[in-house]
Design a protein around this motif. Sequence first.
Motif, PDB file in Angstrom:
ATOM      1  N   ALA A  24     103.072  -2.847  25.386  1.00 10.39           N
ATOM      2  CA  ALA A  24     103.020  -4.054  26.391  1.00 10.39           C
ATOM      3  C   ALA A  24     102.447  -4.645  25.748  1.00 10.39           C
ATOM      4  N   GLN A  27     104.154  -5.730  21.748  1.00 18.10           N
ATOM      5  CA  GLN A  27     105.250  -6.119  21.339  1.00 18.10           C
ATOM      6  C   GLN A  27     106.210  -7.291  22.912  1.00 18.10           C
ATOM      7  N   THR A  28     104.964  -8.576  23.319  1.00 16.88           N
ATOM      8  CA  THR A  28     105.231  -9.578  24.226  1.00 16.88           C
ATOM      9  C   THR A  28     106.472 -10.128  23.771  1.00 16.88           C
ATOM     10  N   GLU A  29     106.941  -9.735  22.512  1.00 17.25           N
ATOM     11  CA  GLU A  29     107.889 -10.816  22.453  1.00 17.25           C
ATOM     12  C   GLU A  29     109.079 -10.717  23.028  1.00 17.25           C
ATOM     13  N   ILE A  31     109.520  -7.524  25.669  1.00 24.42           N
ATOM     14  CA  ILE A  31     109.180  -8.023  26.501  1.00 24.42           C
ATOM     15  C   ILE A  31     109.852  -9.496  27.284  1.00 24.42           C
ATOM     16  N   LYS A  32     109.209 -10.283  26.834  1.00 23.19           N
ATOM     17  CA  LYS A  32     109.971 -11.397  26.993  1.00 23.19           C
ATOM     18  C   LYS A  32     110.997 -11.685  26.827  1.00 23.19           C
ATOM     19  N   GLU A  36     113.728 -12.259  30.299  1.00 22.65           N
ATOM     20  CA  GLU A  36     114.408 -13.572  30.412  1.00 22.65           C
ATOM     21  C   GLU A  36     115.852 -13.168  31.140  1.00 22.65           C
ATOM     22  N   GLN A 117      97.301 -10.185  29.970  1.00 19.01           N
ATOM     23  CA  GLN A 117      97.771  -9.300  29.557  1.00 19.01           C
ATOM     24  C   GLN A 117      99.647  -9.762  29.670  1.00 19.01           C
ATOM     25  N   TYR A 118      99.263  -9.889  31.781  1.00 15.61           N
ATOM     26  CA  TYR A 118     100.956  -9.976  31.978  1.00 15.61           C
ATOM     27  C   TYR A 118     101.351 -11.902  31.059  1.00 15.61           C
ATOM     28  N   ALA A 120     101.162 -12.635  28.968  1.00 14.99           N
ATOM     29  CA  ALA A 120     101.375 -13.178  27.172  1.00 14.99           C
ATOM     30  C   ALA A 120     103.065 -12.631  27.581  1.00 14.99           C
ATOM     31  N   PHE A 121     103.455 -12.073  28.067  1.00 14.23           N
ATOM     32  CA  PHE A 121     104.971 -12.267  28.192  1.00 14.23           C
ATOM     33  C   PHE A 121     106.211 -12.255  29.470  1.00 14.23           C
ATOM     34  N   SER A 122     104.857 -12.473  30.728  1.00 15.23           N
ATOM     35  CA  SER A 122     105.981 -13.076  31.414  1.00 15.23           C
ATOM     36  C   SER A 122     106.534 -14.311  31.795  1.00 15.23           C
TER      37      SER A 122
END
Length: 125
Positions: A24, A27-29, A31-32, A36, A117-118, A120-122
């Motif tokens: 998490a 690899q934020t991109e 996960i995002k 989505e 951290q959340y 960054a990808f939410s």
Amino acid sequence: MRKLIDGTGINKQGGYYLASQNFAAQQTEIIKAVLEGIQKLETWSTQNREEVAATLSPILGIDLETMRKSTNRRIFGITPITQELITLQQEVANKFYKLNLIPKQIDVREAMLTPEQYAAFSPKI
């Protein structure tokens, strides 16, 4: 026939998408993008409940009328993790421990990410 229980209030937790904390954070991109995509499917499902019920009924082996009721009661969409959800999940963990389903008491917060951290990808939900 007598109704003993109708399921109201039983499942408040919803579902979760899980990843290791390292993944998490690194690899934020990815996960995002996944979140989505899931949100798009959830939006489509909200707008096409009959098709969701018709698709899931034969796959799950649930008659169509029951699947319609279930689908119409469902709230589709991704929601942020709130204090209420954390508390509910801790209650589940406590119950699992009490029933000897897990070997030791756990603190669900230890598995949580920080709000930063959340963020960054939410996806915007």
